[in-house]
Design a protein around this motif. Structure first.
Motif, PDB file in Angstrom:
ATOM      1  N   PRO A   1       6.866  -9.348  15.042  1.00 11.08           N
ATOM      2  CA  PRO A   1       6.214  -8.623  13.946  1.00 11.08           C
ATOM      3  C   PRO A   1       7.235  -8.305  12.871  1.00 11.08           C
ATOM      4  N   ARG A   2       6.789  -8.241  11.651  1.00 10.42           N
ATOM      5  CA  ARG A   2       7.719  -8.029  10.538  1.00 10.42           C
ATOM      6  C   ARG A   2       7.985  -6.568  10.272  1.00 10.42           C
ATOM      7  N   ASP A   3       9.096  -6.354   9.553  1.00  6.35           N
ATOM      8  CA  ASP A   3       9.405  -4.989   9.078  1.00  6.35           C
ATOM      9  C   ASP A   3       8.363  -4.590   8.053  1.00  6.35           C
ATOM     10  N   SER A   4       8.130  -3.311   8.008  1.00  5.90           N
ATOM     11  CA  SER A   4       7.221  -2.832   6.968  1.00  5.90           C
ATOM     12  C   SER A   4       7.880  -2.905   5.635  1.00  5.90           C
TER      13      SER A   4
ATOM     14  N   PRO B   1      17.968  -7.537  -5.330  1.00  3.27           N
ATOM     15  CA  PRO B   1      16.575  -7.115  -5.605  1.00  3.27           C
ATOM     16  C   PRO B   1      15.629  -8.265  -5.292  1.00  3.27           C
ATOM     17  N   VAL B   2      14.512  -7.962  -4.651  1.00  2.20           N
ATOM     18  CA  VAL B   2      13.589  -9.015  -4.249  1.00  2.20           C
ATOM     19  C   VAL B   2      12.192  -8.737  -4.782  1.00  2.20           C
ATOM     20  N   ASP B   3      11.413  -9.811  -4.883  1.00  2.00           N
ATOM     21  CA  ASP B   3       9.979  -9.699  -5.120  1.00  2.00           C
ATOM     22  C   ASP B   3       9.307  -9.775  -3.755  1.00  2.00           C
ATOM     23  N   TRP B   4       8.467  -8.809  -3.455  1.00  2.00           N
ATOM     24  CA  TRP B   4       7.953  -8.678  -2.088  1.00  2.00           C
ATOM     25  C   TRP B   4       6.472  -8.310  -2.127  1.00  2.00           C
ATOM     26  N   VAL B   5       5.669  -9.049  -1.366  1.00  2.00           N
ATOM     27  CA  VAL B   5       4.227  -8.802  -1.285  1.00  2.00           C
ATOM     28  C   VAL B   5       3.875  -8.496   0.162  1.00  2.00           C
ATOM     29  N   ASP B   6       3.273  -7.353   0.396  1.00  2.00           N
ATOM     30  CA  ASP B   6       2.946  -6.906   1.744  1.00  2.00           C
ATOM     31  C   ASP B   6       1.985  -7.873   2.432  1.00  2.00           C
ATOM     32  N   ASP B   7       2.207  -8.088   3.723  1.00  2.00           N
ATOM     33  CA  ASP B   7       1.321  -8.914   4.529  1.00  2.00           C
ATOM     34  C   ASP B   7       0.259  -8.019   5.156  1.00  2.00           C
TER      35      ASP B   7
ATOM     36  N   GLY C   1       0.799  -1.209   0.000  1.00  2.00           N
ATOM     37  CA  GLY C   1       0.000   0.000   0.000  1.00  2.00           C
ATOM     38  C   GLY C   1       0.833   1.261   0.000  1.00  2.00           C
ATOM     39  N   PRO C   2       0.223   2.383  -0.362  1.00  5.18           N
ATOM     40  CA  PRO C   2       0.963   3.653  -0.420  1.00  5.18           C
ATOM     41  C   PRO C   2       1.493   4.112   0.932  1.00  5.18           C
ATOM     42  N   LYS C   3       0.792   3.771   2.017  1.00  4.19           N
ATOM     43  CA  LYS C   3       1.237   4.195   3.343  1.00  4.19           C
ATOM     44  C   LYS C   3       2.577   3.570   3.697  1.00  4.19           C
ATOM     45  N   ARG C   4       2.707   2.266   3.532  1.00  5.21           N
ATOM     46  CA  ARG C   4       3.967   1.594   3.844  1.00  5.21           C
ATOM     47  C   ARG C   4       5.068   1.998   2.853  1.00  5.21           C
ATOM     48  N   GLU C   5       4.680   2.213   1.614  1.00  8.47           N
ATOM     49  CA  GLU C   5       5.662   2.637   0.619  1.00  8.47           C
ATOM     50  C   GLU C   5       6.252   3.985   1.009  1.00  8.47           C
ATOM     51  N   PHE C   6       5.407   4.912   1.422  1.00 10.93           N
ATOM     52  CA  PHE C   6       5.875   6.238   1.821  1.00 10.93           C
ATOM     53  C   PHE C   6       6.775   6.147   3.052  1.00 10.93           C
TER      54      PHE C   6
ATOM     55  N   THR D   1       1.454  -7.249  12.277  1.00  9.07           N
ATOM     56  CA  THR D   1       1.141  -6.670  13.600  1.00  9.07           C
ATOM     57  C   THR D   1       2.138  -5.593  14.003  1.00  9.07           C
ATOM     58  N   VAL D   2       2.907  -5.086  13.061  1.00  9.87           N
ATOM     59  CA  VAL D   2       3.879  -4.048  13.374  1.00  9.87           C
ATOM     60  C   VAL D   2       3.161  -2.766  13.791  1.00  9.87           C
ATOM     61  N   HIS D   3       3.582  -2.174  14.907  1.00  6.77           N
ATOM     62  CA  HIS D   3       3.053  -0.889  15.349  1.00  6.77           C
ATOM     63  C   HIS D   3       3.901   0.199  14.705  1.00  6.77           C
ATOM     64  N   ILE D   4       3.388   0.781  13.622  1.00  9.74           N
ATOM     65  CA  ILE D   4       4.188   1.660  12.779  1.00  9.74           C
ATOM     66  C   ILE D   4       4.676   2.890  13.543  1.00  9.74           C
ATOM     67  N   VAL D   5       3.779   3.559  14.276  1.00 14.78           N
ATOM     68  CA  VAL D   5       4.159   4.792  14.965  1.00 14.78           C
ATOM     69  C   VAL D   5       5.228   4.515  16.022  1.00 14.78           C
ATOM     70  N   LYS D   6       5.004   3.480  16.832  1.00 15.29           N
ATOM     71  CA  LYS D   6       5.959   3.148  17.883  1.00 15.29           C
ATOM     72  C   LYS D   6       7.303   2.741  17.284  1.00 15.29           C
ATOM     73  N   THR D   7       7.261   1.915  16.226  1.00 13.73           N
ATOM     74  CA  THR D   7       8.497   1.476  15.588  1.00 13.73           C
ATOM     75  C   THR D   7       9.252   2.657  14.983  1.00 13.73           C
ATOM     76  N   ALA D   8       8.527   3.566  14.329  1.00 12.41           N
ATOM     77  CA  ALA D   8       9.165   4.732  13.722  1.00 12.41           C
ATOM     78  C   ALA D   8       9.817   5.608  14.780  1.00 12.41           C
ATOM     79  N   THR D   9       9.144   5.775  15.922  1.00  7.91           N
ATOM     80  CA  THR D   9       9.710   6.586  17.004  1.00  7.91           C
ATOM     81  C   THR D   9      10.999   5.984  17.527  1.00  7.91           C
ATOM     82  N   GLU D  10      10.993   4.672  17.759  1.00  8.62           N
ATOM     83  CA  GLU D  10      12.194   4.007  18.254  1.00  8.62           C
ATOM     84  C   GLU D  10      13.321   4.069  17.222  1.00  8.62           C
ATOM     85  N   ASP D  11      12.961   3.956  15.946  1.00  8.40           N
ATOM     86  CA  ASP D  11      13.986   4.036  14.900  1.00  8.40           C
ATOM     87  C   ASP D  11      14.639   5.412  14.860  1.00  8.40           C
ATOM     88  N   LEU D  12      13.839   6.464  15.001  1.00 11.83           N
ATOM     89  CA  LEU D  12      14.393   7.815  14.989  1.00 11.83           C
ATOM     90  C   LEU D  12      15.312   8.049  16.190  1.00 11.83           C
TER      91      LEU D  12
END
Length: 494
Positions: free
Chosen positions: A491-494, A224-230, A154-159, A234-245
């Motif tokens: 949980p997997r990486d986005s 290069p990989v072929d990848w299909v989003d799941d 999806g566009p959200k994970r791509e962004f 169960t990844v918590h995007i906001v929490k993961t992004a905060t910890e990554d920053l």
């Protein structure tokens, strides 16, 4: 491990033996957390693929991050039914903690991991580990952002994915394209030296490992990989992004302060043609010339701006001296870090003092040029002054580089002892410390060493599985890590 010791010949790293020596060549780790539904289909599919396509012995290790559902029972059943499957139980969550613990215990020369959802097409697995088996590369990663990758999401994970990688490129100067793809591999000899420097125990583990490896000069292979989003991730995007920053800030600060002892892992794994002593080719000269020219060009512009500003309030000699003094300090600091790769504060005062001596020589050249100009013309034009100063600075620049290279920042004596890396870190205030004396750097194992490797350490190796980041040394043994029947996938990486 050089195939030909004659000067100028590119060295060859050791290729793993093709025969089955009794020890798995590849250990694929699947970190899981509450994955009772997806675990069995994932393991069966991966096992069938490896049996059919992989030409070496392999192992599939399920690393359970304190699952609370029936994942432990599923992993126990898979371990009992399939000889190539092993299960581990960790009592604390954290994908990074699971990978570091299991990779550290594994006896396989090639260590990999993938997410339990198998979003990445398994046809990329052999291309991922092949350059590690051959000795060509130190780490390998799957990339969803390569031009030839085929990705469905999806566009959200791509962004989010592209924005995160732009942040890494802008803040940490990362050159790899995809830090978060859950599809990576590393050589065990590299992991033994690299993992103690990685502080994070969660999702930022991958990024920190790759940044340190890249800064240390290790070779990272991208597939290069072929990848299909799941859609059920169960990844918590906001929490993961905060910890990554937060992780980006911590690693960036450590790199800027020089507290990461990168010199201890810079190209220790086999020979590098850039380290060869070749007649009439000074070591590192090309890279230093490029860096010096870039710094010199910026310093010259900085100097001219300062001179023009100071000239409004005083004579040409005073303006030249002040502008040259300020730009010389900045030039020495920039060349120290960027051109000659000196990190940390050690010797900074001495380097600046020596830089001021070089500054004095430049001052004599430029002041002498101005004096000659004033003697020839009582009122020279400002543009003429600038032209004379540019010519004098070019002459001073050549001399400055020679003095910097030979006197201020000479090549380190390889015979001098260096500090040994100590993985001292706490989650609240990570540190990277060193101590003496130095230990010998690891070398690539030979084919014979792989063939005679001791039995799997899974049954006996002790690890402090859940406390790796909470104590001074995660290598200390406090909890025995045993093949247990529970397993869960993170949980997997986005």
């Amino acid at each position: 491990m050089r195939s030909d010791s004659s000067p100028g010949t590119l060295p060859a790293r050791e290729h793993l033996p093709a025969g089955d020596a009794g020890t798995p060549v590849l250990d694929v780790v699947i970190p899981v957390y509450n994955e009772e539904k997806d675990l069995q289909p994932c393991v069966l599919r991966l096992h069938e693929h490896l049996k059919r396509t992989f030409p070496y012995a392999f192992r599939i290790t399920i690393a359970d991050n304190a699952s609370t559902d029936t994942t432990p029972l599923v992993s126990q059943r898979l371990e009992a039914e399939i000889p190539e499957v092993k299960a581990f139980r960790l009592e604390q969550k954290g994908r990074g903690r699971a990978l570091r613990t299991v990779w550290s215990a594994s006896d396989a020369p090639i260590l990999a991991y993938m997410d339990v959802d198998l979003s990445t097409d398994l046809n990329a697995l052999l291309p991922l580990v092949a350059p590690l088996i051959s000795g060509h590369s130190d780490l390998a990663i799957g990339s969803r952002l390569a031009r030839s990758s085929r990705v469905v999401r999806g566009p959200k994970r791509e962004f989010i994915s592209r924005a995160y990688n732009l942040i890494l490129r802008g803040s940490l100067q990362a050159r790899f394209s995809d830090a978060q793809c859950g599809f990576k591999a590393i050589r065990r000899d590299v992991a033994q030296v690299l993992l103690p420097l990685v502080e994070d125990t969660g999702w930022f583990f991958d990024t920190e490992m790759l940044v340190i490896a890249e800064r240390a000069g290790l070779r990272i292979h991208e597939v290069p990989v072929d990848w299909v989003d799941d859609p059920d991730s169960t990844v918590h995007i906001v929490k993961t992004a905060t910890e990554d920053l937060k992780g980006v800030w911590r690693v960036g600060k450590a790199l800027a302060s020089g507290s990461l002892p990168l010199d201890r892992i810079t190209r220790p794994f086999g020979d590098d043609p850039r380290d060869r002593e070749i007649q009439d080719v000074p070591k590192g000269l090309a890279r230093q010339l490029v860096g010096f020219c870039v710094v010199g060009g910026l310093s010259t512009l900085f100097y001219l701006v300062l001179y023009s500003a100071f000239r409004q309030f005083g004579g040409s000699q005073i303006a030249n001296a002040l502008a040259l003094l300020v730009s010389a300090v900045a030039n020495t600091a920039a060349n120290r870090r960027l051109t000659f790769g000196v990190r940390g504060r050690g010797g900074a005062v001495r380097h600046q003092a020596q830089g001021l001596v070089v500054f004095g020589i430049g001052l004599a050249l430029t002041s002498g040029s101005l004096a000659a100009l004033n003697a020839a013309s009582s009122d020279p034009a400002h543009s003429t002054e600038l032209a004379v100063l540019i010519a004098a600075n070019l002459a001073a620049t050549v001399l400055r580089f020679l003095l910097f290279r030979a006197w201020v920042f000479p090549d380190r004596d390889d015979d001098q002892p260096r500090s040994t890396v100590v993985a001292g870190h706490t989650p609240s205030s990570p540190t990277y410390s060193t101590q003496q004396p130095c230990a010998p750097l690891p070398q690539r194992p030979t084919a014979h060493q792989y063939a005679t490797a001791p039995p799997s350490p899974y049954e006996t190796t002790e690890f402090r599985a859940g406390e790796a980041a909470e104590q001074r040394s995660w290598r200390d043994a406090t909890v025995q890590l045993q093949p247990v029947r529970p397993t869960d996938t993170d949980p997997r990486d986005s």
